[in-house]
Design an enzyme around this catalytic site. Structure first.
Site, mmCIF file in Angstrom:
data_model
loop_
_atom_site.group_PDB
_atom_site.id
_atom_site.type_symbol
_atom_site.label_atom_id
_atom_site.label_comp_id
_atom_site.label_asym_id
_atom_site.label_seq_id
_atom_site.Cartn_x
_atom_site.Cartn_y
_atom_site.Cartn_z
ATOM 1 N N LYS A 91 -10.685 -0.387 10.087
ATOM 2 C CA LYS A 91 -10.836 -1.619 9.403
ATOM 3 C C LYS A 91 -11.123 -2.602 9.999
ATOM 4 O O LYS A 91 -11.212 -3.833 9.435
ATOM 5 C CB LYS A 91 -9.561 -1.884 8.715
ATOM 6 C CG LYS A 91 -9.240 -0.991 7.634
ATOM 7 C CD LYS A 91 -7.929 -0.995 6.754
ATOM 8 C CE LYS A 91 -7.243 0.139 6.053
ATOM 9 N NZ LYS A 91 -8.386 0.490 4.942
ATOM 10 N N GLN B 165 -4.693 -5.086 7.107
ATOM 11 C CA GLN B 165 -5.909 -6.120 6.295
ATOM 12 C C GLN B 165 -5.420 -7.487 7.152
ATOM 13 O O GLN B 165 -6.411 -8.348 6.656
ATOM 14 C CB GLN B 165 -5.635 -5.976 4.917
ATOM 15 C CG GLN B 165 -5.831 -4.728 4.218
ATOM 16 C CD GLN B 165 -7.167 -4.643 4.178
ATOM 17 O OE1 GLN B 165 -8.022 -5.050 4.443
ATOM 18 N NE2 GLN B 165 -7.211 -3.285 3.890
ATOM 19 N N CYS C 78 -4.805 2.381 -3.609
ATOM 20 C CA CYS C 78 -3.610 2.710 -3.073
ATOM 21 C C CYS C 78 -2.283 2.077 -3.372
ATOM 22 O O CYS C 78 -1.566 1.747 -2.306
ATOM 23 C CB CYS C 78 -3.669 3.315 -1.690
ATOM 24 S SG CYS C 78 -4.738 4.556 -1.393
ATOM 25 N N HIS D 204 0.814 -1.186 0.282
ATOM 26 C CA HIS D 204 -0.039 0.058 -0.070
ATOM 27 C C HIS D 204 0.949 0.956 0.034
ATOM 28 O O HIS D 204 1.771 1.099 0.621
ATOM 29 C CB HIS D 204 -0.756 -0.086 1.264
ATOM 30 C CG HIS D 204 -2.034 1.050 1.445
ATOM 31 N ND1 HIS D 204 -1.670 2.276 1.821
ATOM 32 C CD2 HIS D 204 -3.338 0.918 1.265
ATOM 33 C CE1 HIS D 204 -2.664 2.943 1.718
ATOM 34 N NE2 HIS D 204 -3.823 2.257 1.284
ATOM 35 N N ASP E 299 2.937 -4.157 8.155
ATOM 36 C CA ASP E 299 1.707 -3.461 7.865
ATOM 37 C C ASP E 299 0.514 -4.432 7.916
ATOM 38 O O ASP E 299 0.224 -5.212 6.935
ATOM 39 C CB ASP E 299 1.786 -2.780 6.383
ATOM 40 C CG ASP E 299 0.179 -2.230 6.055
ATOM 41 O OD1 ASP E 299 -0.665 -2.440 6.928
ATOM 42 O OD2 ASP E 299 0.371 -1.709 5.155
HETATM 43 N N1 PMP Z 1 -1.980 -0.608 4.573
HETATM 44 C C1 PMP Z 1 -3.067 -1.277 4.064
HETATM 45 C C2 PMP Z 1 -2.739 -2.616 3.716
HETATM 46 C C3 PMP Z 1 -4.287 -0.793 3.926
HETATM 47 O O1 PMP Z 1 -5.254 -1.367 3.373
HETATM 48 C C4 PMP Z 1 -4.485 0.708 4.393
HETATM 49 C C5 PMP Z 1 -5.790 1.293 4.073
HETATM 50 N N2 PMP Z 1 -6.452 1.007 2.840
HETATM 51 C C6 PMP Z 1 -3.415 1.157 4.769
HETATM 52 C C7 PMP Z 1 -2.296 0.711 4.876
HETATM 53 C C8 PMP Z 1 -3.654 2.529 5.404
HETATM 54 O O2 PMP Z 1 -4.622 2.717 6.437
HETATM 55 P P1 PMP Z 1 -4.994 4.156 7.070
HETATM 56 O O3 PMP Z 1 -5.553 4.836 5.991
HETATM 57 O O4 PMP Z 1 -6.076 3.479 7.986
HETATM 58 O O5 PMP Z 1 -3.822 4.802 7.676
#
Ligand code: PMP
Length: 406
Positions: free
Chosen positions: A227, A204, A365, A124, A201
């Site tokens: 999430k 998910q 993203c 991401h 990270d």
């Molecule tokens: N890493 C991953 C794998 C994600 O799916 C997301 C959210 N789409 C993020 C980071 C970023 O999370 P946040 O927008 O809550 O900071």
């Protein structure tokens, strides 16, 4: 899962009773943000109605109650991910904030010209850009673990990339765009054999599986409340105590200090050293309630339920002519990204919305993934335990309607 009444659990989520454009909502955008059960909403409202005050500073009753409720989340999170120490749980505003903290604090202190940071091809943007910014400042370079067309990391290449120059490995546990569950245990073990720290990270992963940071032996682990049926504006950085103690603060201000003079300031102890200013108190209080809820449903139950729904959805989507699933790794969680022949994902998403079906479209993203497949984006259905087979059937019907429409 036989003993779990999933319909009763689903009924606890008020938004799922909504109609969108005359159709009952089918919410399949859980990867972006999942929904909150009534008890979490109530807890946040109750905090606002009866307990609101600033934390950590006041001797008055409200402030003390607020502090206790807010700090209770820390203990619950510690137990939820099985951290060793309470000070290892740092409150942030989300995964992005957590990763920026590590990149700025650890990275600025340790990275030098010619050092290398290993990331994966399916990160991401939140686990790419902060490292890039620090790399630019320090002269470090980013190396990328490639992936296959199935969306699996090429582990042989990862092992080849590890060297004396590697100062950090950052990999996502579960891909938000492809659903791939990465072999993070193997990654952590190999990096540790060379004394290299690893940031996972887990944005998910924590919502969909039992995560045990001690068993994983991750050095840093980041995730977001919104999430996993919690509120927005709140997240966690788990870090090993020895590493966090050695890291300088990332942001300065109130709460993170011990003693301030204009000549010199000394830092507060962990975890407060990294928590400058008034934190997202209501969200933290709500998140404590969220964890109680998830524990009651049971993360093992949740994982099994979601796997069942994912398998069903995969099977049903595969039957649709002209539909291609992007991301066909052997080990997947929660996510199905797909393309419809001759139809732009944005158009597909727009038509699905007409039928009350919420999916995400675009690059999620993760632009490097889209570049790998040479596509502008995908449509993505991401599943939660409160979805049901009917939701999947409605998605299938919706996709058939999209195909007729174009
Ligand atoms: N890493 C991953 C794998 C994600 O799916 C997301 C959210 N789409 C993020 C980071 C970023 O999370 P946040 O927008 O809550 O900071």
């Amino acid at each position: 899962t036989l003993t779990t009444d999933w319909e009763a659990i689903r009924n606890q989520f008020p938004v799922l009773k909504r109609e969108i454009k005359g159709n009952p909502l089918v919410y399949l955008d859980n990867g972006a943000s999942s929904q909150m059960p009534q008890r979490v909403i109530d807890r946040i409202n109750d905090y606002h109605s009866n307990e609101h005050a600033n934390v950590h500073r006041g001797i008055h009753t409200l402030s003390q109650e607020g502090t206790d409720a807010f700090e209770a989340a820390r203990t619950k999170v510690k137990d939820f991910i099985n951290a060793r120490h309470l000070e290892e749980i740092i409150y942030t505003t989300g995964t992005t904030d957590s990763i920026n903290l590590v990149a700025n604090s650890y990275g600025r202190k340790h990275f030098r010209e010619g050092d290398e940071i290993i990331l994966s091809a399916m990160e991401h943007h939140a686990n790419i850009v902060p490292w890039q910014m620090v790399a630019e400042e320090t002269g470090a370079k980013i190396k990328v673990i490639p992936m296959t067309d199935e969306g699996e990391l090429v582990m042989e290449e990862f092992h080849n990339l590890l060297s004396d120059r590697t100062k950090m490995v950052g990999v996502l546990h579960v891909s938000n765009a492809l659903g791939t569950v990465n072999p993070v245990e193997e990654i952590i073990e190999a990096a540790h054999a060379k004394d290299i720290p690893v940031l996972i990270d887990g944005a998910q992963a924590v919502p969909h599986a039992v995560v045990d940071v001690q068993k994983l032996d991750a050095d840093f682990y980041a995730f977001s409340a919104h999430k996993m049926c919690g509120p927005t504006g709140f997240g966690i950085l788990y870090g090993k105590k020895e590493l966090l103690e050695d890291m300088p603060p990332y942001r300065g201000g109130g709460d993170m200090i011990d003693k301030v003079t204009f000549e010199k300031t000394t830092w507060n102890d962990l975890p407060h050293k990294f928590e400058a200013g008034t934190p997202p108190i209501a969200a933290g209080v709500g998140f404590a309630e969220t964890i109680d809820f998830l524990n009651e449903v049971g993360m093992e139950n949740i994982a099994a339920r979601e796997q069942e729904l994912l398998d069903y959805a995969t099977e049903e989507l595969r039957k649709i002519d002209g539909l291609k699933i992007v991301g066909t790794a052997k080990n997947k969680a929660s996510v199905i990204s797909f393309l419809l022949e001759g139809i732009h994902p944005t158009d597909a998403g727009t038509i699905l919305d007409q039928k009350g079906i919420a999916v995400r479209t675009g690059h999620h993203c993760a632009q490097p993934i889209m570049d790998h497949f040479n596509i502008p984006g995908t449509a993505r259905a991401s599943i939660s335990f409160y979805n049901n087979k009917e939701d999947i059937d409605r998605l299938v019907e919706g996709i058939k309607y999209v195909k007729e429409f174009f």
